[in-house]
Design a protein around this motif. Structure first.
Motif, PDB file in Angstrom:
ATOM      1  N   GLU A  98       0.837  -1.213   0.000  1.00  0.00           N
ATOM      2  CA  GLU A  98       0.000   0.000   0.000  1.00  0.00           C
ATOM      3  C   GLU A  98       0.863   1.252   0.000  1.00  0.00           C
ATOM      4  N   ALA A  99       1.933   1.256   0.795  1.00  0.00           N
ATOM      5  CA  ALA A  99       2.800   2.436   0.867  1.00  0.00           C
ATOM      6  C   ALA A  99       3.453   2.722  -0.488  1.00  0.00           C
ATOM      7  N   LYS A 100       3.914   1.672  -1.179  1.00  0.00           N
ATOM      8  CA  LYS A 100       4.512   1.858  -2.505  1.00  0.00           C
ATOM      9  C   LYS A 100       3.471   2.342  -3.511  1.00  0.00           C
ATOM     10  N   PHE A 101       2.285   1.749  -3.462  1.00  0.00           N
ATOM     11  CA  PHE A 101       1.171   2.132  -4.338  1.00  0.00           C
ATOM     12  C   PHE A 101       0.834   3.604  -4.127  1.00  0.00           C
ATOM     13  N   ALA A 102       0.706   4.025  -2.874  1.00  0.00           N
ATOM     14  CA  ALA A 102       0.367   5.418  -2.558  1.00  0.00           C
ATOM     15  C   ALA A 102       1.479   6.375  -2.981  1.00  0.00           C
ATOM     16  N   ALA A 103       2.735   6.007  -2.743  1.00  0.00           N
ATOM     17  CA  ALA A 103       3.853   6.877  -3.110  1.00  0.00           C
ATOM     18  C   ALA A 103       3.941   7.042  -4.628  1.00  0.00           C
ATOM     19  N   ASP A 104       3.785   5.944  -5.366  1.00  0.00           N
ATOM     20  CA  ASP A 104       3.793   6.032  -6.830  1.00  0.00           C
ATOM     21  C   ASP A 104       2.662   6.924  -7.335  1.00  0.00           C
ATOM     22  N   THR A 105       1.490   6.784  -6.745  1.00  0.00           N
ATOM     23  CA  THR A 105       0.343   7.589  -7.155  1.00  0.00           C
ATOM     24  C   THR A 105       0.569   9.067  -6.852  1.00  0.00           C
ATOM     25  N   ALA A 106       1.135   9.373  -5.689  1.00  0.00           N
ATOM     26  CA  ALA A 106       1.413  10.768  -5.328  1.00  0.00           C
ATOM     27  C   ALA A 106       2.385  11.401  -6.326  1.00  0.00           C
ATOM     28  N   ARG A 107       3.373  10.630  -6.776  1.00  0.00           N
ATOM     29  CA  ARG A 107       4.362  11.142  -7.726  1.00  0.00           C
ATOM     30  C   ARG A 107       3.854  11.166  -9.161  1.00  0.00           C
ATOM     31  N   GLY A 108       3.103  10.137  -9.548  1.00  0.00           N
ATOM     32  CA  GLY A 108       2.764   9.973 -10.961  1.00  0.00           C
ATOM     33  C   GLY A 108       1.312  10.149 -11.331  1.00  0.00           C
ATOM     34  N   GLY A 109       0.440  10.435 -10.374  1.00  0.00           N
ATOM     35  CA  GLY A 109      -0.976  10.668 -10.688  1.00  0.00           C
ATOM     36  C   GLY A 109      -1.698   9.420 -11.171  1.00  0.00           C
ATOM     37  N   GLY A 110      -2.697   9.641 -12.008  1.00  0.00           N
ATOM     38  CA  GLY A 110      -3.569   8.571 -12.478  1.00  0.00           C
ATOM     39  C   GLY A 110      -2.856   7.490 -13.262  1.00  0.00           C
ATOM     40  N   LYS A 111      -1.855   7.869 -14.054  1.00  0.00           N
ATOM     41  CA  LYS A 111      -1.120   6.873 -14.837  1.00  0.00           C
ATOM     42  C   LYS A 111      -0.415   5.890 -13.903  1.00  0.00           C
ATOM     43  N   ALA A 112       0.225   6.411 -12.871  1.00  0.00           N
ATOM     44  CA  ALA A 112       0.896   5.553 -11.897  1.00  0.00           C
ATOM     45  C   ALA A 112      -0.117   4.716 -11.123  1.00  0.00           C
TER      46      ALA A 112
END
Length: 184
Positions: free
Chosen positions: A58-72
């Motif tokens: 979850e932490a990796k998923f959230a961090a990627d989303t924070a950095r990359g938005g919807g695509k991430a």
């Protein structure tokens, strides 16, 4: 079947194929106890390794989303994944999820924190749940904030990676006093 239309029970229809599997799910008292809610689940060293693993995903998923938005965000989903949201039809498949998740981090910030998790006895599926917050701007530049609850179902893939099989969310209740006000 009407029961399988709610997000939580849909997960049970997907995740818990039989009552025998449900009966075997480990109930981690540290996740469910009132004391655990006072602790940060991401840093609690006494959680089981399976629960810690799901929190790390979850932490990796959230961090990627924070950095990359919807695509991430969309990149974390399995090919046949499903998303369920308030008042919207299910979105089925990673391609459809990616087509709907076109925001950039500058347009929309989605953050979430897990509050609990379970890992299947076989160690190949699990789910997390918690609180999310979304922040964007309206046309006049004012802040729009949404909050609510979420649940993520994780599934181990044939290549040993983990992907989101189901993401379900529901909006939180309106703020106290918002019930009967007219929009500005």
């Amino acid at each position: 079947m009407r029961i399988c239309r709610s997000a939580v029970l849909t997960v049970f229809c997907l995740f818990l194929v039989s009552p025998v599997v449900f009966a075997q799910l480990p109930l981690d008292p540290l996740v469910s106890s009132p004391q655990a809610q006072d602790q940060n689940p991401l840093t609690n060293p006494s959680l089981s390794p399976g629960i810690q693993f799901l929190y790390q995903l979850e932490a990796k998923f959230a961090a990627d989303t924070a950095r990359g938005g919807g695509k991430a965000f969309a990149s974390w989903f399995a090919d046949d994944a499903v998303t369920l949201s308030n008042g919207k039809p299910p979105v089925v498949g990673r391609a459809a999820i990616a087509a709907a998740a076109t925001w950039t981090p500058q347009q929309y910030q989605l953050t979430w924190t897990p509050e609990g998790a379970r890992l299947s006895p076989g160690g190949d599926m699990g789910f997390t749940w918690g609180h999310y917050q979304g922040v964007s701007k309206d046309r006049e530049g004012g802040t729009i904030q949404t909050t609510g609850r979420y649940m993520t179902v994780w599934k181990k893939q044939p290549d040993d990676t983990w992907k989101v099989a189901l993401d379900a969310s529901n909006d939180g209740p309106p703020a106290e006093g918002d019930c009967c006000r007219l929009p500005n």
